[in-house]
Design a protein around this motif. Structure first.
Motif, short mmCIF file in Angstrom:
data_model
loop_
_atom_site.label_atom_id
_atom_site.label_comp_id
_atom_site.label_asym_id
_atom_site.label_seq_id
_atom_site.Cartn_x
_atom_site.Cartn_y
_atom_site.Cartn_z
N TYR A 182 28.43 35.54 22.23
CA TYR A 182 27.39 36.56 22.14
C TYR A 182 27.38 37.47 23.35
N GLY A 183 27.25 36.91 24.55
CA GLY A 183 27.11 37.73 25.75
C GLY A 183 28.42 38.35 26.22
N VAL A 184 28.30 39.47 26.93
CA VAL A 184 29.42 40.13 27.57
C VAL A 184 29.18 40.09 29.08
N PHE A 185 30.14 39.58 29.82
CA PHE A 185 29.94 39.36 31.25
C PHE A 185 30.80 40.32 32.08
N GLY A 186 30.26 40.69 33.23
CA GLY A 186 30.98 41.57 34.14
C GLY A 186 30.17 41.82 35.39
N PRO A 187 30.64 42.72 36.27
CA PRO A 187 29.89 43.04 37.49
C PRO A 187 28.47 43.48 37.16
N GLY A 188 27.50 42.87 37.82
CA GLY A 188 26.11 43.20 37.58
C GLY A 188 25.52 42.51 36.37
N ASN A 189 26.32 41.73 35.66
CA ASN A 189 25.83 41.04 34.47
C ASN A 189 26.53 39.69 34.40
N TYR A 190 26.07 38.80 35.26
CA TYR A 190 26.70 37.48 35.39
C TYR A 190 25.64 36.53 35.93
N PRO A 191 25.71 35.25 35.56
CA PRO A 191 24.66 34.31 35.98
C PRO A 191 24.65 33.94 37.46
N GLN A 192 25.47 34.60 38.27
CA GLN A 192 25.40 34.40 39.71
C GLN A 192 25.71 35.75 40.36
N PRO A 193 25.40 35.93 41.64
CA PRO A 193 25.50 37.27 42.25
C PRO A 193 26.88 37.90 42.20
N TYR A 195 30.47 38.45 40.60
CA TYR A 195 31.33 38.25 39.44
C TYR A 195 32.73 37.86 39.92
N PRO A 196 33.27 36.71 39.50
CA PRO A 196 34.48 36.17 40.13
C PRO A 196 35.81 36.75 39.64
N TYR A 197 35.80 37.54 38.55
CA TYR A 197 37.07 37.92 37.93
C TYR A 197 37.54 39.33 38.28
N GLY A 198 36.66 40.24 38.63
CA GLY A 198 37.05 41.60 38.93
C GLY A 198 36.81 42.58 37.80
N VAL A 199 36.81 43.87 38.14
CA VAL A 199 36.45 44.93 37.20
C VAL A 199 37.43 45.02 36.03
N VAL A 200 38.72 44.99 36.32
CA VAL A 200 39.72 45.17 35.25
C VAL A 200 39.59 44.06 34.21
N TYR A 201 39.42 42.84 34.67
CA TYR A 201 39.26 41.71 33.74
C TYR A 201 37.99 41.88 32.92
N ALA A 202 36.90 42.31 33.56
CA ALA A 202 35.63 42.47 32.86
C ALA A 202 35.75 43.49 31.74
N VAL A 203 36.37 44.63 32.03
CA VAL A 203 36.55 45.68 31.02
C VAL A 203 37.45 45.19 29.91
N ASP A 204 38.52 44.51 30.30
CA ASP A 204 39.45 43.97 29.30
C ASP A 204 38.74 43.01 28.34
N GLN A 205 37.90 42.13 28.87
CA GLN A 205 37.20 41.18 28.02
C GLN A 205 36.17 41.85 27.14
N ALA A 206 35.49 42.87 27.66
CA ALA A 206 34.52 43.60 26.85
C ALA A 206 35.20 44.29 25.67
#
Length: 289
Positions: A182-193, A195-206
């Motif tokens: 359900y959820g989409v995770f990335g910088p500024g939207n993660y259960p801890q301050p 985000y451990p994966y980086g911007v490119v990975y976040a966009v790729d997963q979205a």
């Protein structure tokens, strides 16, 4: 895991067991308001989907729930996991050890649930189950008259899965689309301050999740899915819809049967969030100063 967005204060009673719910002739839910076991009754025994967020969920939730439903003597054939977040797999190992059933998940998330940082957010007693059956995209697993179709749906996690199968309401068949993530995770939207994966990975997963939504919709159209479910009952209004069925007359339809349009609306909601998130996670459109 749901999205880390602004929410009202957490209600601790949401973690308490609720009365087991029969949703269809052959489909049940045991758990609390946030997570639980989805139960499909077949002519051969029970098929479970997901296993909550507690190692002792079998003893605390499943066994008492099955007894209340009159299903305690049914053989448990398989436990399908939708993805490798702790709030979906923690109770799986105790179910496996007690019943000898297979625990099934994708290969990608079998690895992810061990190595993914998402599962180490202050969880002190994280216990990963043994996966005894690796699932593949497009696979069909048959249990008596019921067949569970496996749909690869990465994006929420690398190996997230959707499932589709028939349920029956007063003998009439309906096809379920169970969306695992359900959820989409990335910088500024993660259960801890951080985000451990980086911007490119976040966009790729979205964007990957958006493609998975399209894939789910194409399958829903092809097969006529008219019931939408999510492992988290609050993310598909499952308990509210089930409450509408209490005392319904013969002429009243099952409120959980929302039709193909209802299924599409839920998939589109996720698709839009994915596309919006892909832009939000990157500054590619922002003015360079």
């Amino acid at each position: 895991m749901s999205e880390n967005t602004a929410k009202p204060a957490f209600d601790p009673t949401a973690l308490l067991p609720i009365e087991p719910v029969q949703l269809f002739d052959d489909y049940y839910f045991v758990g609390n308001k946030l997570v639980g076991f989805h139960i499909l009754k077949t002519s051969r025994g029970l098929v479970l989907f997901d296993a909550m967020d507690k190692y002792d969920a079998d003893r605390e939730f499943l066994l008492p729930g099955l007894k209340k439903l009159g299903l305690e003597d049914e053989k448990i054939l398989m436990l399908f996991l939708t993805h490798g977040h702790f709030d979906h797999y923690m109770g799986a190992e105790q179910v496996r050890l007690r019943t000898g059933c297979d625990v099934a998940l994708s290969e990608e998330d079998t690895v992810f649930m061990v190595n993914g940082p998402d599962n180490y957010l202050g969880i002190e007693d994280l216990r990963v189950p043994r996966i005894t059956r690796i699932l593949r995209d497009g696979e069909d697993l048959t249990f008596g008259e019921h067949t569970v179709h496996v749909i690869s749906a990465p994006g929420h996690t690398p190996g997230c899965l959707n499932y589709s199968f028939e349920v029956h309401d007063r003998g009439v068949p309906h096809r379920v689309m169970m969306v695992g993530g359900y959820g989409v995770f990335g910088p500024g939207n993660y259960p801890q301050p951080e985000y451990p994966y980086g911007v490119v990975y976040a966009v790729d997963q979205a964007l990957t999740f958006a493609a998975s939504c399209v894939k789910a919709w194409e399958y829903a159209k092809e097969t006529g899915c008219d019931v939408f479910l999510n492992p988290h009952p609050h993310l598909c209004s499952m308990l509210e819809l089930a409450a509408r069925n209490e005392g319904r007359g013969e002429e009243n339809p099952n409120a959980l049967v929302t039709g193909l349009e209802g299924v599409r609306n839920m998939i589109v909601e996720r698709f839009d969030v994915c596309m919006e998130s892909a832009l939000r996670f990157t500054d590619i459109r922002k003015e360079i100063k």
